[in-house]
Design a protein around this motif. Sequence first.
Motif, short mmCIF file in Angstrom:
data_model
loop_
_atom_site.label_atom_id
_atom_site.label_comp_id
_atom_site.label_asym_id
_atom_site.label_seq_id
_atom_site.Cartn_x
_atom_site.Cartn_y
_atom_site.Cartn_z
N ARG A 215 0.84 -1.18 0.00
CA ARG A 215 0.00 0.00 0.00
C ARG A 215 0.88 1.23 0.00
O ARG A 215 1.88 1.30 0.68
CB ARG A 215 -0.93 0.00 1.20
N PRO A 216 0.53 2.22 -0.78
CA PRO A 216 1.38 3.41 -0.90
C PRO A 216 1.29 4.28 0.33
O PRO A 216 0.30 4.27 1.05
CB PRO A 216 0.81 4.12 -2.13
N PRO A 217 2.35 5.07 0.62
CA PRO A 217 2.39 5.89 1.82
C PRO A 217 1.66 7.19 1.65
O PRO A 217 1.30 7.58 0.56
CB PRO A 217 3.91 6.16 1.98
N ARG A 218 1.50 7.89 2.80
CA ARG A 218 0.86 9.20 2.76
C ARG A 218 1.89 10.31 2.85
O ARG A 218 1.60 11.39 3.29
CB ARG A 218 -0.16 9.30 3.88
N LEU A 219 3.10 10.01 2.45
CA LEU A 219 4.10 11.07 2.43
C LEU A 219 3.81 12.00 1.26
O LEU A 219 3.44 11.56 0.18
CB LEU A 219 5.50 10.47 2.25
N ARG A 220 4.02 13.27 1.47
CA ARG A 220 3.92 14.20 0.36
C ARG A 220 5.05 13.95 -0.62
O ARG A 220 6.07 13.36 -0.28
CB ARG A 220 4.00 15.65 0.87
N PRO A 221 4.92 14.47 -1.86
CA PRO A 221 6.00 14.25 -2.82
C PRO A 221 7.30 14.83 -2.33
O PRO A 221 7.33 15.87 -1.71
CB PRO A 221 5.50 14.99 -4.07
N VAL A 222 8.42 14.15 -2.63
CA VAL A 222 9.73 14.70 -2.35
C VAL A 222 10.01 15.76 -3.40
O VAL A 222 9.19 16.02 -4.27
CB VAL A 222 10.81 13.60 -2.38
N LEU A 223 11.18 16.40 -3.34
CA LEU A 223 11.50 17.45 -4.30
C LEU A 223 11.18 16.96 -5.69
O LEU A 223 11.60 15.89 -6.11
CB LEU A 223 12.99 17.80 -4.21
N THR A 224 10.44 17.71 -6.43
CA THR A 224 9.87 17.22 -7.67
C THR A 224 10.82 17.36 -8.83
O THR A 224 11.86 18.01 -8.78
CB THR A 224 8.59 18.01 -7.99
N ALA A 225 10.41 16.72 -9.95
CA ALA A 225 11.24 16.77 -11.15
C ALA A 225 11.43 18.19 -11.62
O ALA A 225 12.51 18.58 -12.05
CB ALA A 225 10.57 15.93 -12.26
N LEU A 226 10.36 19.03 -11.55
CA LEU A 226 10.49 20.41 -11.97
C LEU A 226 11.47 21.16 -11.09
O LEU A 226 12.30 21.92 -11.58
CB LEU A 226 9.12 21.09 -11.93
N GLY B 220 26.04 12.41 -12.44
CA GLY B 220 24.64 12.83 -12.52
C GLY B 220 23.71 12.18 -11.52
O GLY B 220 22.50 12.41 -11.56
N GLY B 221 24.24 11.38 -10.60
CA GLY B 221 23.40 10.80 -9.56
C GLY B 221 22.90 11.85 -8.60
O GLY B 221 23.57 12.88 -8.38
N GLN B 222 21.74 11.62 -8.00
CA GLN B 222 21.13 12.60 -7.11
C GLN B 222 20.57 11.94 -5.86
O GLN B 222 19.93 10.89 -5.94
CB GLN B 222 19.98 13.33 -7.81
N VAL C 154 19.80 19.07 -2.61
CA VAL C 154 20.13 17.94 -3.47
C VAL C 154 21.64 17.72 -3.43
O VAL C 154 22.42 18.68 -3.52
CB VAL C 154 19.68 18.19 -4.93
N TYR C 155 22.03 16.46 -3.31
CA TYR C 155 23.44 16.06 -3.37
C TYR C 155 23.64 15.31 -4.68
O TYR C 155 22.83 14.46 -5.05
CB TYR C 155 23.81 15.17 -2.18
N THR C 156 24.72 15.62 -5.39
CA THR C 156 24.93 15.05 -6.72
C THR C 156 26.30 14.41 -6.84
O THR C 156 27.23 14.69 -6.07
CB THR C 156 24.81 16.14 -7.80
N LEU D 71 27.08 18.49 -2.06
CA LEU D 71 25.91 19.35 -2.04
C LEU D 71 25.94 20.33 -3.21
O LEU D 71 26.93 21.03 -3.42
CB LEU D 71 25.86 20.14 -0.73
N ALA D 72 24.85 20.37 -3.96
CA ALA D 72 24.66 21.41 -4.98
C ALA D 72 24.02 22.61 -4.28
O ALA D 72 22.82 22.59 -3.98
CB ALA D 72 23.78 20.90 -6.11
N ARG D 73 24.80 23.62 -3.99
CA ARG D 73 24.31 24.71 -3.14
C ARG D 73 23.15 25.46 -3.78
O ARG D 73 22.31 26.02 -3.08
CB ARG D 73 25.45 25.66 -2.80
N GLN D 74 23.10 25.50 -5.12
CA GLN D 74 21.98 26.18 -5.77
C GLN D 74 20.67 25.44 -5.58
O GLN D 74 19.61 25.97 -5.91
CB GLN D 74 22.28 26.36 -7.27
N SER D 75 20.72 24.22 -5.06
CA SER D 75 19.49 23.47 -4.83
C SER D 75 18.85 23.79 -3.49
O SER D 75 17.72 23.38 -3.23
CB SER D 75 19.77 21.96 -4.90
N VAL D 76 19.54 24.51 -2.64
CA VAL D 76 19.06 24.79 -1.28
C VAL D 76 17.85 25.72 -1.33
O VAL D 76 17.87 26.74 -2.02
CB VAL D 76 20.19 25.42 -0.45
N GLY D 77 16.80 25.36 -0.59
CA GLY D 77 15.64 26.24 -0.55
C GLY D 77 14.59 25.75 0.42
O GLY D 77 14.73 24.71 1.06
N VAL D 78 13.50 26.51 0.50
CA VAL D 78 12.42 26.21 1.42
C VAL D 78 11.53 25.11 0.86
O VAL D 78 11.38 24.97 -0.36
CB VAL D 78 11.59 27.47 1.71
#
Length: 225
Positions: free
Chosen positions: A6-17, A100-102, A94-96, A78-85
Amino acid sequence: MTSHSRPPRLRPVLTALALTLTLAAATGCGTEVASDAEAARSASAAPAPDRAELEARARAVQTVAEHVWVTEAPGYTLARQSVGVVGDDGFGSVYTTSEGGQIQLRVERLPHADADCTDGPAAGSAQDPVVTCERDGEQWYRATESGHAYAQEQGDLVVTVSGAREEVDRAALRAAARAAHRADDHELDRVLPPAGEASGRQPVERGDLPPVGDGAPNNDVGASG
């Protein structure tokens, strides 16, 4: 341990966009990619940063210093430009790898039911349903065909470490999840954008993507997921 389908009720993680926007910046000209070894050496030799300044820098990215977490994983930086709210006052990064792994780190205010994927029925994505959902030590592990994640509760916060299964195996993801911790003052100084440079670094959230992985939008799902 027993797996559940059964799938979890976690909200989506950081999205593709969000990743497209943040990693495009992280791989472009003028990229700031934190070198963990160099930063650790520098931090150990430097005096502790001013706490008031660090808290102001956290507010500039619309979060609070206590919600900033960091982790470590061999080969990842750490990709510092990925840091945000994330959400109202959460935190995401995001760590890369050079290939190209993330690995995505997300900290957000969520109830227990959104952390524990084994706790009762939950609605999920028909496009990428959960195939594994189990307790692993102090955390919960869940996986779909395309992605997987570890989640842990810290008070009213849920800390999620996730990645694509083809890019990061479970052992590496588990290690990163167990290494995740609240940033100390030196780590805050390394992670948070310098004063005046926080604009535009907030990840963009969407609610129509699977909770793990990089699936296509599901237009039948509401904005809240």
